[in-house]
Design a protein around this motif. Sequence first.
Motif, PDB file in Angstrom:
ATOM      1  N   THR A  87      38.454  42.233  33.155  1.00 25.80           N
ATOM      2  CA  THR A  87      39.787  41.661  32.947  1.00 25.80           C
ATOM      3  C   THR A  87      40.733  42.020  34.080  1.00 25.80           C
ATOM      4  OG1 THR A  87      40.477  43.631  31.732  1.00 25.80           O
ATOM      5  CG2 THR A  87      39.577  41.805  30.427  1.00 25.80           C
ATOM      6  N   GLY A  88      40.221  42.625  35.136  1.00 29.38           N
ATOM      7  CA  GLY A  88      41.061  43.165  36.207  1.00 29.38           C
ATOM      8  C   GLY A  88      41.636  42.122  37.145  1.00 29.38           C
ATOM      9  N   PRO A  89      42.386  42.595  38.161  1.00 27.48           N
ATOM     10  CA  PRO A  89      43.074  41.678  39.073  1.00 27.48           C
ATOM     11  C   PRO A  89      42.133  40.890  39.988  1.00 27.48           C
ATOM     12  CG  PRO A  89      43.371  43.943  39.803  1.00 27.48           C
ATOM     13  CD  PRO A  89      42.736  44.010  38.455  1.00 27.48           C
ATOM     14  N   TYR A  90      40.889  41.359  40.134  1.00 27.33           N
ATOM     15  CA  TYR A  90      39.910  40.647  40.965  1.00 27.33           C
ATOM     16  C   TYR A  90      38.644  40.389  40.158  1.00 27.33           C
ATOM     17  CZ  TYR A  90      42.851  41.894  44.928  1.00 27.33           C
ATOM     18  OH  TYR A  90      43.910  42.025  45.781  1.00 27.33           O
ATOM     19  N   LYS A  91      38.047  39.222  40.385  1.00 21.51           N
ATOM     20  CA  LYS A  91      36.797  38.900  39.697  1.00 21.51           C
ATOM     21  C   LYS A  91      35.625  38.951  40.670  1.00 21.51           C
ATOM     22  CE  LYS A  91      37.775  33.921  40.076  1.00 21.51           C
ATOM     23  NZ  LYS A  91      38.024  32.672  39.303  1.00 21.51           N
ATOM     24  N   PHE A  92      34.476  39.235  40.111  1.00 26.30           N
ATOM     25  CA  PHE A  92      33.247  39.383  40.884  1.00 26.30           C
ATOM     26  C   PHE A  92      32.768  38.034  41.435  1.00 26.30           C
ATOM     27  CE2 PHE A  92      28.603  39.153  40.993  1.00 26.30           C
ATOM     28  CZ  PHE A  92      28.266  40.246  41.774  1.00 26.30           C
ATOM     29  N   VAL A  93      32.360  38.036  42.708  1.00 23.03           N
ATOM     30  CA  VAL A  93      31.814  36.827  43.333  1.00 23.03           C
ATOM     31  C   VAL A  93      30.362  37.041  43.753  1.00 23.03           C
ATOM     32  CG1 VAL A  93      31.991  35.200  45.274  1.00 23.03           C
ATOM     33  CG2 VAL A  93      34.072  36.057  44.161  1.00 23.03           C
ATOM     34  N   GLU A  94      30.116  38.124  44.498  1.00 21.71           N
ATOM     35  CA  GLU A  94      28.771  38.308  45.061  1.00 21.71           C
ATOM     36  C   GLU A  94      28.509  39.787  45.332  1.00 21.71           C
ATOM     37  OE1 GLU A  94      26.134  36.424  48.754  1.00 21.71           O
ATOM     38  OE2 GLU A  94      28.288  36.773  49.027  1.00 21.71           O
ATOM     39  N   TRP A  95      27.251  40.194  45.114  1.00 24.08           N
ATOM     40  CA  TRP A  95      26.832  41.560  45.423  1.00 24.08           C
ATOM     41  C   TRP A  95      25.602  41.516  46.316  1.00 24.08           C
ATOM     42  CZ3 TRP A  95      24.180  45.244  41.342  1.00 24.08           C
ATOM     43  CH2 TRP A  95      23.923  46.486  41.943  1.00 24.08           C
ATOM     44  N   LYS A  96      25.753  41.986  47.544  1.00 20.57           N
ATOM     45  CA  LYS A  96      24.612  42.153  48.447  1.00 20.57           C
ATOM     46  C   LYS A  96      24.257  43.629  48.399  1.00 20.57           C
ATOM     47  CE  LYS A  96      26.020  38.435  51.610  1.00 20.57           C
ATOM     48  NZ  LYS A  96      26.507  38.128  52.988  1.00 20.57           N
ATOM     49  N   GLN A  97      23.216  43.955  47.651  1.00 22.33           N
ATOM     50  CA  GLN A  97      22.911  45.357  47.371  1.00 22.33           C
ATOM     51  C   GLN A  97      22.719  46.162  48.647  1.00 22.33           C
ATOM     52  OE1 GLN A  97      20.306  46.297  44.146  1.00 22.33           O
ATOM     53  NE2 GLN A  97      20.638  44.323  43.134  1.00 22.33           N
ATOM     54  N   GLY A  98      23.414  47.314  48.689  1.00 22.29           N
ATOM     55  CA  GLY A  98      23.357  48.185  49.856  1.00 22.29           C
ATOM     56  C   GLY A  98      24.222  47.724  51.005  1.00 22.29           C
ATOM     57  N   ASP A  99      24.896  46.580  50.843  1.00 17.12           N
ATOM     58  CA  ASP A  99      25.691  46.040  51.949  1.00 17.12           C
ATOM     59  C   ASP A  99      27.155  45.826  51.562  1.00 17.12           C
ATOM     60  OD1 ASP A  99      25.928  44.676  54.669  1.00 17.12           O
ATOM     61  OD2 ASP A  99      26.577  43.064  53.316  1.00 17.12           O
ATOM     62  N   ASP A 108      44.561  34.602  36.306  1.00 18.00           N
ATOM     63  CA  ASP A 108      45.029  34.814  34.933  1.00 18.00           C
ATOM     64  C   ASP A 108      45.166  36.294  34.573  1.00 18.00           C
ATOM     65  OD1 ASP A 108      45.398  32.199  34.150  1.00 18.00           O
ATOM     66  OD2 ASP A 108      43.304  31.923  33.583  1.00 18.00           O
ATOM     67  N   TYR A 109      45.189  37.164  35.578  1.00 25.72           N
ATOM     68  CA  TYR A 109      45.364  38.599  35.336  1.00 25.72           C
ATOM     69  C   TYR A 109      46.683  38.820  34.593  1.00 25.72           C
ATOM     70  CZ  TYR A 109      45.790  43.626  36.370  1.00 25.72           C
ATOM     71  OH  TYR A 109      45.924  45.003  36.283  1.00 25.72           O
ATOM     72  N   TYR A 110      46.642  39.672  33.552  1.00 25.70           N
ATOM     73  CA  TYR A 110      47.791  39.807  32.642  1.00 25.70           C
ATOM     74  C   TYR A 110      49.073  40.270  33.344  1.00 25.70           C
ATOM     75  CZ  TYR A 110      47.985  44.903  32.527  1.00 25.70           C
ATOM     76  OH  TYR A 110      48.154  46.225  32.869  1.00 25.70           O
ATOM     77  N   ALA A 111      48.942  41.033  34.444  1.00 28.57           N
ATOM     78  CA  ALA A 111      50.123  41.548  35.138  1.00 28.57           C
ATOM     79  C   ALA A 111      50.544  40.666  36.312  1.00 28.57           C
ATOM     80  CB  ALA A 111      49.857  42.973  35.625  1.00 28.57           C
ATOM     81  N   GLY A 112      49.924  39.494  36.427  1.00 27.03           N
ATOM     82  CA  GLY A 112      50.248  38.580  37.523  1.00 27.03           C
ATOM     83  C   GLY A 112      49.195  38.626  38.615  1.00 27.03           C
TER      84      GLY A 112
END
Length: 407
Positions: A87-99, A108-112
Amino acid sequence: MKFHDGSEVKAEDVKFSLDRAINSAAVSYIVDFIDKVDVVDDYTVNVELKAPYAPALRNLSVPFAAIVPKAVVEADEEAFKLHPIGTGPYKFVEWKQGDSVTLERFDDYYAGPAETQKLVMKVIPEASQRTIALETGEVDLAYDLLPNDLEKVRSNSDLQLFEAPSLTCYYISMNMNKAPYDDQKVRDAINCAIDRQLIIDTIASGSGEPADAIIAPAVFGYFSPGAYEYDPEKAKSLLAEAGYPNGFETSIWVNDNQTRVEVCQAVQAMLQDVGITCNIKVMEFGSFISRTSAGEHDMGYFGWVTSTTDADYTYYSLEHSSQQGAAGNRSFIADPEVDKLIETGRTSADESLRLKAYEDLAVKLKEVNNNAPIYYSTITAGGGAKVEGFVMDQIGYHKLDHVKIAK
């Protein structure tokens, strides 16, 4: 509030998340005070405790107790681990493991909405390489700089250094189940033999302050029982009174971390000055933790972060007799008066009673001297000169919702 997939956060998600944490071997200790969680309606939960527990709200605010979407996790927990939704200010897009991990602003973050559209969190394990990446402009922010690199960042007009007192105390634990550490005079002598300020000035490049208690000044419940005086002559006298006029041979165990090993080498030289021959055993972290949990060590060098910012988190884990071994108490202290003060501190709803208990506890522990607190570290980060809005967090979860690069 909304999750990153657009669904609304409901009481069912809260119950599911807390129940999941309670049943997790990795994080249950942070929520083990909860007896049960009941859903009252879509936006209300009732959390019932096993017993009065004063730090409950602080524990619930630690990220380990974060709320996750029930439907998504239940559908495929393994997929959720690779594509997390919060629910945080940034949403996950991509994970390059180890990189790297790429994040994007969540509108839509509750605090703007956050100030920056896109964040890339790069993995650079070598601290010296993080500083180089900062100097060359490859990164805008670099966390956890080496003490040796702090002055380099301070003196560079293209960079800025962020520093804040941490919630971490580095300390030596003496195994009271083993001679000669079952003798208080020996434990007192060890504390007198250590020049804490010299360790900070030389190994930590001046970043930190001498520790006088096992919890840091920024923690609720901290009380200074008085600074430890560096007094090698008194250490020799105490050793003689304890029956060791010519010192003794011992060992200190430490995990394979460069700075920690250097601290132990400094302590080794200081103990040699009072007649104690101290061998250093450097171990892989997993082995270090398991073997000190089993009480095989004479002395061990540890670091502890009071993640909840509440004294109970540290005092209960490191000093209560019920927590000996893996739970944290590796000095194996078992003192009824210490236990009683800890229990008063964790069960009293009255903050003034809690603070008095922790004041008495700090004084008592300095008398027992089962541990030798060495120093409180400083959290550091470096940034480019144009970085604005970066807010350091004492636990290390730095706030990035307002960070931006000035045009």
